[in-house]
Design a protein around this motif. Structure first.
Motif, PDB file in Angstrom:
ATOM      1  N   LEU A  95      24.129 -39.866   0.775  1.00 44.38           N
ATOM      2  CA  LEU A  95      24.014 -38.565   1.425  1.00 44.38           C
ATOM      3  C   LEU A  95      22.666 -37.908   1.139  1.00 44.38           C
ATOM      4  O   LEU A  95      22.053 -37.311   2.037  1.00 44.38           O
ATOM      5  CB  LEU A  95      25.155 -37.650   0.961  1.00 44.38           C
ATOM      6  CG  LEU A  95      26.542 -38.022   1.487  1.00 44.38           C
ATOM      7  CD1 LEU A  95      27.617 -37.205   0.786  1.00 44.38           C
ATOM      8  CD2 LEU A  95      26.627 -37.839   2.994  1.00 44.38           C
ATOM      9  N   ILE A  96      22.189 -38.020  -0.090  1.00 44.05           N
ATOM     10  CA  ILE A  96      20.872 -37.454  -0.419  1.00 44.05           C
ATOM     11  C   ILE A  96      19.782 -38.182   0.367  1.00 44.05           C
ATOM     12  O   ILE A  96      18.824 -37.558   0.855  1.00 44.05           O
ATOM     13  CB  ILE A  96      20.608 -37.551  -1.931  1.00 44.05           C
ATOM     14  CG1 ILE A  96      21.612 -36.691  -2.702  1.00 44.05           C
ATOM     15  CG2 ILE A  96      19.182 -37.108  -2.261  1.00 44.05           C
ATOM     16  CD1 ILE A  96      21.546 -35.220  -2.392  1.00 44.05           C
ATOM     17  N   ALA A  97      19.924 -39.508   0.499  1.00 44.86           N
ATOM     18  CA  ALA A  97      18.944 -40.271   1.282  1.00 44.86           C
ATOM     19  C   ALA A  97      18.938 -39.823   2.746  1.00 44.86           C
ATOM     20  O   ALA A  97      17.873 -39.679   3.362  1.00 44.86           O
ATOM     21  CB  ALA A  97      19.254 -41.765   1.181  1.00 44.86           C
ATOM     22  N   LEU A  98      20.130 -39.563   3.318  1.00 46.24           N
ATOM     23  CA  LEU A  98      20.212 -39.085   4.700  1.00 46.24           C
ATOM     24  C   LEU A  98      19.567 -37.710   4.843  1.00 46.24           C
ATOM     25  O   LEU A  98      18.922 -37.415   5.865  1.00 46.24           O
ATOM     26  CB  LEU A  98      21.675 -39.036   5.152  1.00 46.24           C
ATOM     27  CG  LEU A  98      22.372 -40.380   5.381  1.00 46.24           C
ATOM     28  CD1 LEU A  98      23.856 -40.166   5.679  1.00 46.24           C
ATOM     29  CD2 LEU A  98      21.704 -41.146   6.518  1.00 46.24           C
ATOM     30  N   ILE A  99      19.742 -36.859   3.844  1.00 48.74           N
ATOM     31  CA  ILE A  99      19.115 -35.532   3.885  1.00 48.74           C
ATOM     32  C   ILE A  99      17.591 -35.656   3.887  1.00 48.74           C
ATOM     33  O   ILE A  99      16.894 -35.003   4.666  1.00 48.74           O
ATOM     34  CB  ILE A  99      19.593 -34.682   2.682  1.00 48.74           C
ATOM     35  CG1 ILE A  99      21.077 -34.345   2.822  1.00 48.74           C
ATOM     36  CG2 ILE A  99      18.770 -33.391   2.583  1.00 48.74           C
ATOM     37  CD1 ILE A  99      21.668 -33.654   1.615  1.00 48.74           C
ATOM     38  N   LEU A 100      17.073 -36.512   3.015  1.00 45.70           N
ATOM     39  CA  LEU A 100      15.626 -36.692   2.926  1.00 45.70           C
ATOM     40  C   LEU A 100      15.061 -37.297   4.204  1.00 45.70           C
ATOM     41  O   LEU A 100      13.922 -37.008   4.590  1.00 45.70           O
ATOM     42  CB  LEU A 100      15.281 -37.579   1.729  1.00 45.70           C
ATOM     43  CG  LEU A 100      15.606 -36.998   0.345  1.00 45.70           C
ATOM     44  CD1 LEU A 100      15.309 -38.017  -0.748  1.00 45.70           C
ATOM     45  CD2 LEU A 100      14.812 -35.713   0.104  1.00 45.70           C
ATOM     46  N   GLN A 101      15.874 -38.134   4.873  1.00 45.43           N
ATOM     47  CA  GLN A 101      15.440 -38.756   6.132  1.00 45.43           C
ATOM     48  C   GLN A 101      15.714 -37.870   7.336  1.00 45.43           C
ATOM     49  O   GLN A 101      15.415 -38.257   8.464  1.00 45.43           O
ATOM     50  CB  GLN A 101      16.154 -40.102   6.310  1.00 45.43           C
ATOM     51  CG  GLN A 101      15.830 -41.124   5.234  1.00 45.43           C
ATOM     52  CD  GLN A 101      16.810 -42.286   5.234  1.00 45.43           C
ATOM     53  OE1 GLN A 101      17.666 -42.415   6.116  1.00 45.43           O
ATOM     54  NE2 GLN A 101      16.700 -43.152   4.240  1.00 45.43           N
ATOM     55  N   GLN A 102      16.325 -36.692   7.091  1.00 46.46           N
ATOM     56  CA  GLN A 102      16.676 -35.742   8.156  1.00 46.46           C
ATOM     57  C   GLN A 102      17.595 -36.384   9.195  1.00 46.46           C
ATOM     58  O   GLN A 102      17.460 -36.161  10.394  1.00 46.46           O
ATOM     59  CB  GLN A 102      15.410 -35.191   8.824  1.00 46.46           C
ATOM     60  CG  GLN A 102      14.515 -34.418   7.871  1.00 46.46           C
ATOM     61  CD  GLN A 102      13.298 -33.829   8.537  1.00 46.46           C
ATOM     62  OE1 GLN A 102      12.951 -34.187   9.661  1.00 46.46           O
ATOM     63  NE2 GLN A 102      12.619 -32.909   7.862  1.00 46.46           N
ATOM     64  N   ARG A 103      18.531 -37.192   8.701  1.00 49.14           N
ATOM     65  CA  ARG A 103      19.488 -37.857   9.585  1.00 49.14           C
ATOM     66  C   ARG A 103      20.932 -37.505   9.221  1.00 49.14           C
ATOM     67  O   ARG A 103      21.851 -38.197   9.634  1.00 49.14           O
ATOM     68  CB  ARG A 103      19.311 -39.386   9.514  1.00 49.14           C
ATOM     69  CG  ARG A 103      17.995 -39.893  10.066  1.00 49.14           C
ATOM     70  CD  ARG A 103      17.994 -41.404  10.240  1.00 49.14           C
ATOM     71  NE  ARG A 103      18.132 -42.116   8.979  1.00 49.14           N
ATOM     72  CZ  ARG A 103      19.196 -42.837   8.646  1.00 49.14           C
ATOM     73  NH1 ARG A 103      20.225 -42.936   9.455  1.00 49.14           N
ATOM     74  NH2 ARG A 103      19.237 -43.468   7.474  1.00 49.14           N
ATOM     75  N   VAL A 104      21.144 -36.435   8.471  1.00 50.81           N
ATOM     76  CA  VAL A 104      22.474 -36.100   8.005  1.00 50.81           C
ATOM     77  C   VAL A 104      23.143 -35.090   8.933  1.00 50.81           C
ATOM     78  O   VAL A 104      22.470 -34.224   9.501  1.00 50.81           O
ATOM     79  CB  VAL A 104      22.435 -35.547   6.562  1.00 50.81           C
ATOM     80  CG1 VAL A 104      21.770 -34.177   6.525  1.00 50.81           C
ATOM     81  CG2 VAL A 104      23.824 -35.494   5.952  1.00 50.81           C
ATOM     82  N   ARG A 105      24.439 -35.235   9.119  1.00 46.65           N
ATOM     83  CA  ARG A 105      25.237 -34.201   9.782  1.00 46.65           C
ATOM     84  C   ARG A 105      25.804 -33.312   8.671  1.00 46.65           C
ATOM     85  O   ARG A 105      26.671 -33.724   7.898  1.00 46.65           O
ATOM     86  CB  ARG A 105      26.390 -34.817  10.591  1.00 46.65           C
ATOM     87  CG  ARG A 105      25.981 -35.461  11.885  1.00 46.65           C
ATOM     88  CD  ARG A 105      27.201 -35.747  12.751  1.00 46.65           C
ATOM     89  NE  ARG A 105      26.800 -36.332  14.025  1.00 46.65           N
ATOM     90  CZ  ARG A 105      26.829 -37.651  14.272  1.00 46.65           C
ATOM     91  NH1 ARG A 105      27.244 -38.510  13.345  1.00 46.65           N
ATOM     92  NH2 ARG A 105      26.446 -38.117  15.452  1.00 46.65           N
ATOM     93  N   TYR A 106      25.329 -32.084   8.605  1.00 48.36           N
ATOM     94  CA  TYR A 106      25.703 -31.212   7.502  1.00 48.36           C
ATOM     95  C   TYR A 106      27.184 -30.844   7.531  1.00 48.36           C
ATOM     96  O   TYR A 106      27.769 -30.518   6.488  1.00 48.36           O
ATOM     97  CB  TYR A 106      24.828 -29.957   7.512  1.00 48.36           C
ATOM     98  CG  TYR A 106      23.437 -30.227   7.000  1.00 48.36           C
ATOM     99  CD1 TYR A 106      23.180 -30.278   5.631  1.00 48.36           C
ATOM    100  CD2 TYR A 106      22.383 -30.461   7.886  1.00 48.36           C
ATOM    101  CE1 TYR A 106      21.911 -30.544   5.156  1.00 48.36           C
ATOM    102  CE2 TYR A 106      21.102 -30.725   7.419  1.00 48.36           C
ATOM    103  CZ  TYR A 106      20.877 -30.778   6.052  1.00 48.36           C
ATOM    104  OH  TYR A 106      19.620 -31.043   5.572  1.00 48.36           O
ATOM    105  N   SER A 107      27.792 -30.878   8.702  1.00 54.70           N
ATOM    106  CA  SER A 107      29.230 -30.612   8.779  1.00 54.70           C
ATOM    107  C   SER A 107      30.012 -31.676   8.014  1.00 54.70           C
ATOM    108  O   SER A 107      30.971 -31.370   7.290  1.00 54.70           O
ATOM    109  CB  SER A 107      29.688 -30.583  10.238  1.00 54.70           C
ATOM    110  OG  SER A 107      29.361 -31.802  10.900  1.00 54.70           O
ATOM    111  N   MET A 108      29.580 -32.935   8.126  1.00 53.63           N
ATOM    112  CA  MET A 108      30.246 -34.020   7.411  1.00 53.63           C
ATOM    113  C   MET A 108      29.897 -33.990   5.924  1.00 53.63           C
ATOM    114  O   MET A 108      30.720 -34.352   5.073  1.00 53.63           O
ATOM    115  CB  MET A 108      29.856 -35.373   8.012  1.00 53.63           C
ATOM    116  CG  MET A 108      30.325 -35.578   9.434  1.00 53.63           C
ATOM    117  SD  MET A 108      32.153 -35.610   9.586  1.00 53.63           S
ATOM    118  CE  MET A 108      32.464 -33.978  10.296  1.00 53.63           C
ATOM    119  N   LEU A 109      28.703 -33.543   5.605  1.00 54.45           N
ATOM    120  CA  LEU A 109      28.325 -33.373   4.200  1.00 54.45           C
ATOM    121  C   LEU A 109      29.244 -32.360   3.522  1.00 54.45           C
ATOM    122  O   LEU A 109      29.702 -32.573   2.388  1.00 54.45           O
ATOM    123  CB  LEU A 109      26.869 -32.917   4.102  1.00 54.45           C
ATOM    124  CG  LEU A 109      26.355 -32.541   2.706  1.00 54.45           C
ATOM    125  CD1 LEU A 109      26.408 -33.739   1.770  1.00 54.45           C
ATOM    126  CD2 LEU A 109      24.940 -31.991   2.789  1.00 54.45           C
TER     127      LEU A 109
END
Length: 264
Positions: A95-109
């Motif tokens: 999840l941290i990697a997805l955040i850094l890559q700006q590919r995360v869905r924050y709702s799922m986080l």
């Protein structure tokens, strides 16, 4: 430029390291009156087999901060803990990697973070079942654990913005949340929270279960609606027969699983 390649590993390591101490602090807050003073100089323990101390200590042992017996259940508790720590570490790291890559869905986080409590509770319950040789609630707890794990796998999948939001994925998460809400309402939540008959720690625990389940019910539906609105090829809801079939299938499966849950 700031090098953040170490951040996922660091955050993944901190979660397993900090959650158990926080848990004990919370237990101390609620159960301080049940604790007792331990005299480290004169206390003894005759329930310890002293295997891991070998020839250095045997018989009735003196005070230890931690001890364990060399039994099959100790092995099971160790294996369970290892898998739980690795799973939490890998999830946080991803999840941290997805955040850094700006590919995360924050709702799922948000949903994942909310699910940590229920998974941690399950791990602690199994540790106590093994430790106490108490298995009356095993099947009931296992049912919730399996369904919760399945939901979390889908949440982790949808946490990546590159993965398409599809109705079947969303309805699996929603169906499990609805199942947990129904089961919890007929189980301890109504008695402990609604009727106010539970102790403080029971009320906090049951709210800690119910609130994430409610958000697992509504947030995925919001995400599905958002995904459908952004797709120009999506049919209106009243004309989408495939979507209707998925909803009916979800409700039927929830009903079946609820019956199984009441039997367990």
């Amino acid at each position: 430029m700031f090098d953040a390649t170490w951040l996922p590993t660091a955050c993944g390591s901190l979660a397993p390291a900090l959650i158990p101490p926080a848990h004990i602090v919370i237990l101390w807050y609620f159960w301080e009156n049940y604790s007792r003073y331990v005299d480290r100089h004169f206390c003894t323990c005759s329930c310890w087999d002293t295997v891991f101390k070998g020839p250095y200590e045997s018989g009735v042992a003196a005070y230890k901060h931690m001890y364990f017996n060399a039994t099959p259940n100790s092995f099971k508790m160790w294996i369970l803990t290892v898998f739980a720590v690795i799973a939490l570490y890998e999830c946080i790291k991803r999840l941290i990697a997805l955040i850094l890559q700006q590919r995360v869905r924050y709702s799922m986080l948000v949903l994942f973070l909310l699910s940590i409590f229920s998974h941690y509770y399950a791990w602690w319950a199994y540790i106590n079942y093994y430790n106490d040789d108490y298995y009356n609630q095993w099947n009931h707890q296992l049912f919730f654990t399996i369904t919760e794990l399945f939901s979390t796998v889908l949440v982790m999948h949808l946490a990546s913005a590159t993965n398409v939001v599809k109705p079947k994925k969303v309805f699996c998460i929603v169906g499990i949340a609805l199942l947990h809400i129904l089961a919890g309402s007929f189980d301890q939540f109504f008695i402990n929270v609604v009727r106010g008959e539970g102790a403080a720690h029971q009320v906090v625990r049951d709210i800690g279960f119910m609130l994430p389940d409610l958000l697992h019910l509504f947030i995925p539906l919001w995400l599905l609606r958002k995904a459908r609105n952004e797709s120009f090829s999506t049919r209106p809801f009243y004309r989408d027969r495939k979507l209707h079939r998925d909803i009916v299938a979800m409700l039927c499966l929830v009903s079946l699983m609820f019956v199984i849950c009441t039997i367990l």
